[in-house]
Design a protein around this motif. Structure first.
Motif, PDB file in Angstrom:
ATOM      1  N   LEU A  84       0.454  11.939   9.512  1.00  0.00           N
ATOM      2  CA  LEU A  84       1.278  10.819   9.075  1.00  0.00           C
ATOM      3  C   LEU A  84       0.664  10.164   7.834  1.00  0.00           C
ATOM      4  O   LEU A  84       1.374   9.834   6.879  1.00  0.00           O
ATOM      5  N   THR A  85      -0.653   9.989   7.840  1.00  0.00           N
ATOM      6  CA  THR A  85      -1.340   9.407   6.684  1.00  0.00           C
ATOM      7  C   THR A  85      -1.233  10.323   5.468  1.00  0.00           C
ATOM      8  O   THR A  85      -1.054   9.857   4.335  1.00  0.00           O
ATOM      9  N   HIS A  86      -1.343  11.625   5.704  1.00  0.00           N
ATOM     10  CA  HIS A  86      -1.220  12.593   4.610  1.00  0.00           C
ATOM     11  C   HIS A  86       0.151  12.500   3.936  1.00  0.00           C
ATOM     12  O   HIS A  86       0.248  12.496   2.700  1.00  0.00           O
ATOM     13  N   LYS A  87       1.203  12.415   4.745  1.00  0.00           N
ATOM     14  CA  LYS A  87       2.549  12.293   4.184  1.00  0.00           C
ATOM     15  C   LYS A  87       2.688  10.990   3.399  1.00  0.00           C
ATOM     16  O   LYS A  87       3.315  10.955   2.331  1.00  0.00           O
ATOM     17  N   ARG A  88       2.103   9.918   3.920  1.00  0.00           N
ATOM     18  CA  ARG A  88       2.140   8.631   3.227  1.00  0.00           C
ATOM     19  C   ARG A  88       1.388   8.723   1.893  1.00  0.00           C
ATOM     20  O   ARG A  88       1.862   8.220   0.866  1.00  0.00           O
ATOM     21  N   ASP A  89       0.229   9.362   1.893  1.00  0.00           N
ATOM     22  CA  ASP A  89      -0.556   9.503   0.665  1.00  0.00           C
ATOM     23  C   ASP A  89       0.200  10.314  -0.382  1.00  0.00           C
ATOM     24  O   ASP A  89       0.152  10.003  -1.588  1.00  0.00           O
ATOM     25  N   GLN A  90       0.880  11.372   0.053  1.00  0.00           N
ATOM     26  CA  GLN A  90       1.682  12.172  -0.878  1.00  0.00           C
ATOM     27  C   GLN A  90       2.751  11.314  -1.547  1.00  0.00           C
ATOM     28  O   GLN A  90       2.969  11.396  -2.765  1.00  0.00           O
ATOM     29  N   TYR A  91       3.403  10.481  -0.742  1.00  0.00           N
ATOM     30  CA  TYR A  91       4.439   9.598  -1.281  1.00  0.00           C
ATOM     31  C   TYR A  91       3.841   8.596  -2.263  1.00  0.00           C
ATOM     32  O   TYR A  91       4.392   8.365  -3.343  1.00  0.00           O
ATOM     33  N   GLU A  92       2.710   8.002  -1.930  1.00  0.00           N
ATOM     34  CA  GLU A  92       2.080   6.998  -2.781  1.00  0.00           C
ATOM     35  C   GLU A  92       1.643   7.606  -4.118  1.00  0.00           C
ATOM     36  O   GLU A  92       1.783   6.973  -5.174  1.00  0.00           O
TER      37      GLU A  92
END
Length: 423
Positions: free
Chosen positions: A232-240
């Motif tokens: 979940l954090t990885h997907k958030r980081d990709q978006y950011e």
């Protein structure tokens, strides 16, 4: 309104090689119905259509012509999309950003008109006729304490619908069968009366849940590890990272793209949390508990004050989704202040900061070693049981409580009951 309690159990399927393609074709056409409906119903310039009957009247004939699905599956696809559109409209009304629902996850919704549920197999409607799918089950003498044995094989529970899913990594089909028990309220009362203590206090069983920023997103006192917080954090980081690159561009086109990808990520995150909430409820139902116990959200926010607002939102939204979803079940949700639950040994009670080292827990007193999040989940449930033992009334209405473990239950006095001996 149908308020009969429900249980959903996953069943692995054995599908012959020559019929596997029929199931994949069913999925493709089912999702086409859902996406076509979503496209038709989502209207920013006018108003979004949230009426299932209106959608069916407008799209049914068209989708029957475009697909080879049975009438029931076409209707299911339309209704699935309208439910998603309705949820999107509610978000818009609350001032939240969202976008037209898109369906790409592998799933097909069945009911008794498009599927039959038998003792050891199910038959499922496809564009090429019915497919017989055999159940992959443990030996008959080992089923009694499994969800399949407790619910599917019970005369008290009736299979009403199912969702067909496919695990691409394992190349395996699963049927998540939903069962209803309209007489469960009476049965539950009788069971509680039979389980009164000597002083007449009712006894319940709770499932402790530890939520995490790293590792498994949620860990239960039964040893179930649900979702990946790291993913979940990885997907958030990709978006950011993508948003930061677009912000540097500074053009109107980049600004519109930021809004678009932000909306898509928001929808993806909410869908991910919905699925994890379903996983948790399925575990609660499979282990036959009465309540789900979380950490108090205020305490969670204090613990992750240095983390992103997104991670704080995921915790709060996850608990909110679970609370909403259990309204149609016999379960309840409650919280405790989990101070020191990560440092306390769930085996002997010794509390020390050196007991925990990241994801490893090793008690400095008794030597108990276990996954740290699993240890915390058991302590959360134990804390709740302790509250009830000392006189606090539970949301379930009982005066005593036990915590659910992987192989049984444990009460506040340390008395252990294996699963096979539970009622």
């Amino acid at each position: 309104m149908d308020d009969a309690p429900r249980r959903t159990i996953p069943i692995k399927l054995d599908v012959s090689e020559e019929r596997r393609g029929d199931l994949h074709q069913t999925k493709s056409q089912f999702l086409h119905c859902a996406n076509r409906t979503s496209e038709w119903a989502w209207r920013y310039d006018d108003y979004c259509v949230t009426s299932k009957s209106k959608a069916e009247n407008s799209l049914y004939d068209e989708l029957r012509e475009e697909t080879d699905l049975t009438a029931n599956l076409v209707q299911k696809g339309i209704r699935r999309a309208i439910e998603a559109v309705d949820a999107g409209v509610e978000k818009l009304q609350q001032g939240e950003q969202t976008s037209q629902p898109e369906f790409d996850s592998w799933s097909v919704v069945y009911d008794k008109r498009s599927a039959s549920f038998n003792d050891d197999h199910a038959t499922l409607s496809t564009p090429n006729g019915r497919v017989t799918t055999e159940y992959v089950l443990p030996p008959e003498d080992e089923r009694e304490d499994t969800p399949f044995g407790r619910y599917y094989e019970s005369d008290d529970w009736d299979a009403s619908s199912a969702t067909l899913q496919y695990d691409e990594q394992d190349d395996t089909f699963y049927l998540h069968v939903t069962l209803k028990n309209p007489d469960y309220t009476v049965d539950r009362t009788e069971r509680q009366e039979a389980s009164h203590d000597d002083d007449g206090a009712e006894n319940g069983v709770v499932l402790g849940v530890d939520l995490n920023v790293t590792g498994a997103f949620a860990v239960t006192s039964t040893g179930k590890f649900i979702g990946s917080a790291d993913y979940l954090t990885h997907k958030r980081d990709q978006y950011e990272k993508r948003r930061a690159r677009l912000q540097q561009t500074g053009t109107r086109s980049a600004h519109l793209t930021i809004q678009s990808i932000g909306s898509r990520f928001s929808d993806w995150s909410l869908d991910w949390l919905h699925n994890r909430a379903n996983d948790l409820i399925a575990e609660a139902q499979a282990t036959d508990v009465d309540g789900i116990i979380f950490e108090n959200l205020d305490h969670i926010r204090e613990n992750i004050a240095n983390e992103s607002k997104f991670q704080q939102w995921t915790y709060a939204k996850f608990v909110e989704l679970v609370e909403y979803k259990v309204e149609s079940t016999a379960l309840f949700v409650d919280t405790v202040n989990p101070a020191y639950t990560s440092q306390r040994c769930s085996h002997c009670g010794f509390t020390h900061e050196d007991n925990r080292d990241d994801k490893e827990f090793a008690c400095q007193d008794c030597g108990y070693e276990v996954n740290a999040d699993y240890n915390a989940a058991k302590n959360i449930a134990k804390r709740y049981c302790g509250y009830i033992h000392r006189g606090q009334k539970s949301r379930g209405g009982w005066a005593t409580s036990q915590l659910a473990l992987e192989s049984g239950t444990l009460n506040v006095n340390g008395e252990y009951t294996p699963s096979a001996l539970r009622g």
